[in-house]
Design a protein around this motif. Sequence first.
Motif, PDB file in Angstrom:
ATOM      1  N   ALA A   1       9.273  96.737   8.112  1.00 35.90           N
ATOM      2  CA  ALA A   1       9.229  96.375   6.777  1.00 35.90           C
ATOM      3  C   ALA A   1      10.247  95.683   6.212  1.00 35.90           C
ATOM      4  O   ALA A   1      10.056  94.819   5.349  1.00 35.90           O
ATOM      5  CB  ALA A   1       8.940  97.859   6.052  1.00 35.90           C
ATOM      6  N   GLU A   2      11.542  95.959   6.472  1.00 33.71           N
ATOM      7  CA  GLU A   2      12.745  95.253   5.823  1.00 33.71           C
ATOM      8  C   GLU A   2      12.827  93.714   6.595  1.00 33.71           C
ATOM      9  O   GLU A   2      12.818  92.734   5.546  1.00 33.71           O
ATOM     10  CB  GLU A   2      14.264  95.993   6.423  1.00 33.71           C
ATOM     11  CG  GLU A   2      15.272  95.172   5.726  1.00 33.71           C
ATOM     12  CD  GLU A   2      16.635  95.989   6.193  1.00 33.71           C
ATOM     13  OE1 GLU A   2      17.808  95.536   5.675  1.00 33.71           O
ATOM     14  OE2 GLU A   2      16.495  96.852   6.879  1.00 33.71           O
ATOM     15  N   GLN A   3      12.526  93.570   7.663  1.00 36.43           N
ATOM     16  CA  GLN A   3      12.363  92.260   8.467  1.00 36.43           C
ATOM     17  C   GLN A   3      11.457  91.394   7.625  1.00 36.43           C
ATOM     18  O   GLN A   3      11.480  90.403   7.036  1.00 36.43           O
ATOM     19  CB  GLN A   3      12.064  92.449   9.759  1.00 36.43           C
ATOM     20  CG  GLN A   3      13.585  92.838  10.529  1.00 36.43           C
ATOM     21  CD  GLN A   3      13.024  93.151  12.010  1.00 36.43           C
ATOM     22  OE1 GLN A   3      11.918  92.420  12.503  1.00 36.43           O
ATOM     23  NE2 GLN A   3      14.002  93.387  12.763  1.00 36.43           N
ATOM     24  N   ILE A   4      10.164  91.966   7.419  1.00 34.02           N
ATOM     25  CA  ILE A   4       8.848  91.203   6.904  1.00 34.02           C
ATOM     26  C   ILE A   4       9.507  90.949   5.414  1.00 34.02           C
ATOM     27  O   ILE A   4       8.834  89.932   5.003  1.00 34.02           O
ATOM     28  CB  ILE A   4       7.634  92.211   7.054  1.00 34.02           C
ATOM     29  CG1 ILE A   4       7.191  92.394   8.473  1.00 34.02           C
ATOM     30  CG2 ILE A   4       6.362  91.570   6.162  1.00 34.02           C
ATOM     31  CD1 ILE A   4       6.189  93.120   8.700  1.00 34.02           C
ATOM     32  N   SER A   5       9.912  91.762   4.477  1.00 34.41           N
ATOM     33  CA  SER A   5      10.156  91.660   3.304  1.00 34.41           C
ATOM     34  C   SER A   5      11.283  90.406   3.215  1.00 34.41           C
ATOM     35  O   SER A   5      11.077  89.560   2.301  1.00 34.41           O
ATOM     36  CB  SER A   5      10.678  92.941   2.737  1.00 34.41           C
ATOM     37  OG  SER A   5      12.068  93.045   3.127  1.00 34.41           O
ATOM     38  N   TYR A   6      12.073  90.179   4.033  1.00 39.47           N
ATOM     39  CA  TYR A   6      12.917  89.076   3.973  1.00 39.47           C
ATOM     40  C   TYR A   6      12.152  87.799   4.289  1.00 39.47           C
ATOM     41  O   TYR A   6      12.673  86.724   4.008  1.00 39.47           O
ATOM     42  CB  TYR A   6      14.100  89.331   5.068  1.00 39.47           C
ATOM     43  CG  TYR A   6      14.936  90.329   4.594  1.00 39.47           C
ATOM     44  CD1 TYR A   6      15.673  90.402   2.973  1.00 39.47           C
ATOM     45  CD2 TYR A   6      15.577  91.209   5.465  1.00 39.47           C
ATOM     46  CE1 TYR A   6      16.557  91.314   2.942  1.00 39.47           C
ATOM     47  CE2 TYR A   6      16.545  92.177   4.944  1.00 39.47           C
ATOM     48  CZ  TYR A   6      16.819  92.313   3.734  1.00 39.47           C
ATOM     49  OH  TYR A   6      17.786  93.304   3.495  1.00 39.47           O
ATOM     50  N   GLN A   7      10.953  87.887   5.025  1.00 40.02           N
ATOM     51  CA  GLN A   7      10.478  86.672   5.580  1.00 40.02           C
ATOM     52  C   GLN A   7       9.314  86.256   4.538  1.00 40.02           C
ATOM     53  O   GLN A   7       8.757  85.064   4.895  1.00 40.02           O
ATOM     54  CB  GLN A   7       9.926  86.955   6.908  1.00 40.02           C
ATOM     55  CG  GLN A   7      10.686  87.152   7.723  1.00 40.02           C
ATOM     56  CD  GLN A   7      10.297  87.587   9.151  1.00 40.02           C
ATOM     57  OE1 GLN A   7       9.276  88.163   9.464  1.00 40.02           O
ATOM     58  NE2 GLN A   7      11.268  87.864  10.181  1.00 40.02           N
TER      59      GLN A   7
ATOM     60  N   THR B   1       7.449  87.059   0.146  1.00 40.89           N
ATOM     61  CA  THR B   1       7.655  87.476  -1.120  1.00 40.89           C
ATOM     62  C   THR B   1       7.463  89.098  -1.367  1.00 40.89           C
ATOM     63  O   THR B   1       7.456  89.389  -2.591  1.00 40.89           O
ATOM     64  CB  THR B   1       6.770  86.746  -2.286  1.00 40.89           C
ATOM     65  OG1 THR B   1       5.729  86.970  -1.856  1.00 40.89           O
ATOM     66  CG2 THR B   1       7.463  85.284  -2.116  1.00 40.89           C
ATOM     67  N   VAL B   2       6.767  89.670  -0.188  1.00 40.04           N
ATOM     68  CA  VAL B   2       6.482  91.127  -0.750  1.00 40.04           C
ATOM     69  C   VAL B   2       7.884  91.980  -0.601  1.00 40.04           C
ATOM     70  O   VAL B   2       8.687  91.682   0.263  1.00 40.04           O
ATOM     71  CB  VAL B   2       5.619  91.623   0.288  1.00 40.04           C
ATOM     72  CG1 VAL B   2       4.845  92.918   0.296  1.00 40.04           C
ATOM     73  CG2 VAL B   2       4.333  90.696   0.641  1.00 40.04           C
ATOM     74  N   THR B   3       7.920  93.114  -1.132  1.00 39.80           N
ATOM     75  CA  THR B   3       8.901  94.047  -1.130  1.00 39.80           C
ATOM     76  C   THR B   3       8.993  94.818   0.240  1.00 39.80           C
ATOM     77  O   THR B   3       7.910  94.716   0.628  1.00 39.80           O
ATOM     78  CB  THR B   3       8.835  94.980  -2.486  1.00 39.80           C
ATOM     79  OG1 THR B   3       7.881  96.040  -2.461  1.00 39.80           O
ATOM     80  CG2 THR B   3       8.864  94.273  -3.642  1.00 39.80           C
ATOM     81  N   GLU B   4      10.021  95.404   0.413  1.00 39.30           N
ATOM     82  CA  GLU B   4      10.337  96.196   1.494  1.00 39.30           C
ATOM     83  C   GLU B   4       9.406  97.390   1.602  1.00 39.30           C
ATOM     84  O   GLU B   4       8.566  97.809   2.444  1.00 39.30           O
ATOM     85  CB  GLU B   4      11.444  96.636   1.603  1.00 39.30           C
ATOM     86  CG  GLU B   4      11.875  97.731   3.107  1.00 39.30           C
ATOM     87  CD  GLU B   4      13.321  97.672   3.004  1.00 39.30           C
ATOM     88  OE1 GLU B   4      13.598  98.905   3.898  1.00 39.30           O
ATOM     89  OE2 GLU B   4      14.201  97.204   2.421  1.00 39.30           O
ATOM     90  N   SER B   5       9.053  98.116   0.335  1.00 36.27           N
ATOM     91  CA  SER B   5       8.337  99.224   0.065  1.00 36.27           C
ATOM     92  C   SER B   5       7.109  99.001   0.222  1.00 36.27           C
ATOM     93  O   SER B   5       6.367  99.477   0.737  1.00 36.27           O
ATOM     94  CB  SER B   5       8.688 100.003  -1.384  1.00 36.27           C
ATOM     95  OG  SER B   5       8.339  98.981  -2.317  1.00 36.27           O
ATOM     96  N   ASP B   6       6.478  97.505  -0.393  1.00 30.41           N
ATOM     97  CA  ASP B   6       5.080  97.187  -0.120  1.00 30.41           C
ATOM     98  C   ASP B   6       4.863  97.092   1.400  1.00 30.41           C
ATOM     99  O   ASP B   6       3.696  97.271   1.674  1.00 30.41           O
ATOM    100  CB  ASP B   6       4.770  96.006  -0.897  1.00 30.41           C
ATOM    101  CG  ASP B   6       4.847  95.996  -2.355  1.00 30.41           C
ATOM    102  OD1 ASP B   6       4.735  97.447  -2.916  1.00 30.41           O
ATOM    103  OD2 ASP B   6       4.897  95.442  -3.216  1.00 30.41           O
TER     104      ASP B   6
END
Length: 127
Positions: free
Chosen positions: A38-44, A46-51
């Motif tokens: 989730a953290e990696q995807i959020s950095y890649q 515009t979606v937040t880590e919690s989303d």
Amino acid sequence: MAIKFKAQARKNPQDLNLPEKYYAAAIADGSVDMDSLAEQISYQCTVTESDCYAVLLSLERNIIDALKQGRIVKLGRLGNFQVGISSEGRDSELELDASAITKSRILFRPGKRLRRLLNDLSFRKAS
């Protein structure tokens, strides 16, 4: 980067009297959990880590629900999940019922990109 492996002694299951032979066994080098993904995807994007985490949890729940219904779960380029079973043999179709099932498992068939990954791997023996 190379995948580490170790030598593992195994008996021949068809003839236990034969001497053991050594086979390569991959060694896992850590793991990646849902939080990390989730953290990696959020950095890649515009979606937040919690989303991202919420979406991954929902994906897991929906895959489980679909597999329980006997469906194949197609995740596009990622690949497909499906339930597979093993059973004891019976002499006739009429004798075959659910009591003959000995094992169930989840099968994953990777998509093309994941299959190609296997061709690009390199390996090194762990010291």
